[in-house]
Enzyme design. Sequence first.
Site, PDB file in Angstrom:
ATOM      1  N   LYS A  16       0.866  -1.178   0.000  1.00 39.92           N
ATOM      2  CA  LYS A  16       0.000   0.000   0.000  1.00 39.92           C
ATOM      3  C   LYS A  16       0.904   1.229   0.000  1.00 39.92           C
ATOM      4  CE  LYS A  16      -3.659   2.337   2.559  1.00 39.92           C
ATOM      5  NZ  LYS A  16      -4.574   2.271   3.716  1.00 39.92           N
ATOM      6  N   LYS A  75      -2.103  -1.407  -3.843  1.00 37.13           N
ATOM      7  CA  LYS A  75      -2.967  -0.223  -3.773  1.00 37.13           C
ATOM      8  C   LYS A  75      -2.122   1.031  -3.845  1.00 37.13           C
ATOM      9  CE  LYS A  75      -6.348   2.015  -0.762  1.00 37.13           C
ATOM     10  NZ  LYS A  75      -6.990   2.083   0.523  1.00 37.13           N
TER      11      LYS A  75
END
Length: 325
Positions: A195, A248
């Site tokens: 992320k 992400k």
Amino acid sequence: MSFPLHRPRRLRRTEALRSMVRETRLAATGLIYPMFACPGTNVRAEVSSMPGIYQQSADHIVEECREVAGLGIPAVILFGLPEHKDETGSEASSANGAVQRAIEAIRKAKLDLLVITDVCLCEYTSHGHCGVVKDGEVLNDPTLAHLADAALSHVRAGADMVAPSDMMDGRVGAIRRKLDAAGFQDVAILAYAAKYCSGFYGPFREAAQSAPQFGDRRSYQMDPANAREALKEVALDLEEGADIIMVKPALPYLDIIHRVRERFDVPVAAYNVSGEYAMVKAAAHNGWIDEKRVVLEIMTGIQRAGAEMILTYHAKDVARWLKAC
Ligand SMILES: [Zn+2]
């Protein structure tokens, strides 16, 4: 391989030919729809920067979940908004929290839908960071127990899968141990493994009311410049027991999705985040792009890069468009 013996255009002549040799086939079965659960009843407030996306109380969540299931989308991921925020985000693990109540309501409705929950503290902490803060520092180890408690409360409420998004070191292992000790060894963990600290989360912070009140998230989320480090993060999460790993955001990190896909034999998910959604919506609203065409191209690109699962706010539209064609 030379012209005129080889003519790639031969296989592009008709739609039947093109669809026969198509390498990437989109399906609703790979979509996960993100939703924002808030306290109360009969609440449904649109997020201004994310047209079509709402903060909703459990009753409205169930209604939309029925629509989602009807479209053939297999799963939703729930984010929660608390009644009260505090230093440690204690409402994250409250049995009466918005997410926990939404899960129970979905379960009660007996929908054919997987319920995944985001596990983090940032929506619940007064300072908006994803962990416990002391002297302006986000502490790693003291945060783990809070995350594990939140995950367990979601599973007790009926969640099928938990998805830690905080980026603390060791959180997957902490959650796995907590779930196993409580008898939930069959509940899977979808880890936000890579992320990145991204500007594309802007609209989400409005939706989840989770903007940090001081500083930023660079001390725990990944530096956008790093690719090899993503492989290390994925390896660590898998060692700790992650079942599915996620990259992400999606679009600026297609290379990361691809590298992860090449290196690891596990299901890979990608999160097509709020800023990616908002840009498409804004451009389409202005008539600058053809929304359907662009969204399907984005989905194809993310899947072609190597993601089997795509978390996307476009999920309902995509499912509808795929049904129609
Ligand atoms: Zn967070």
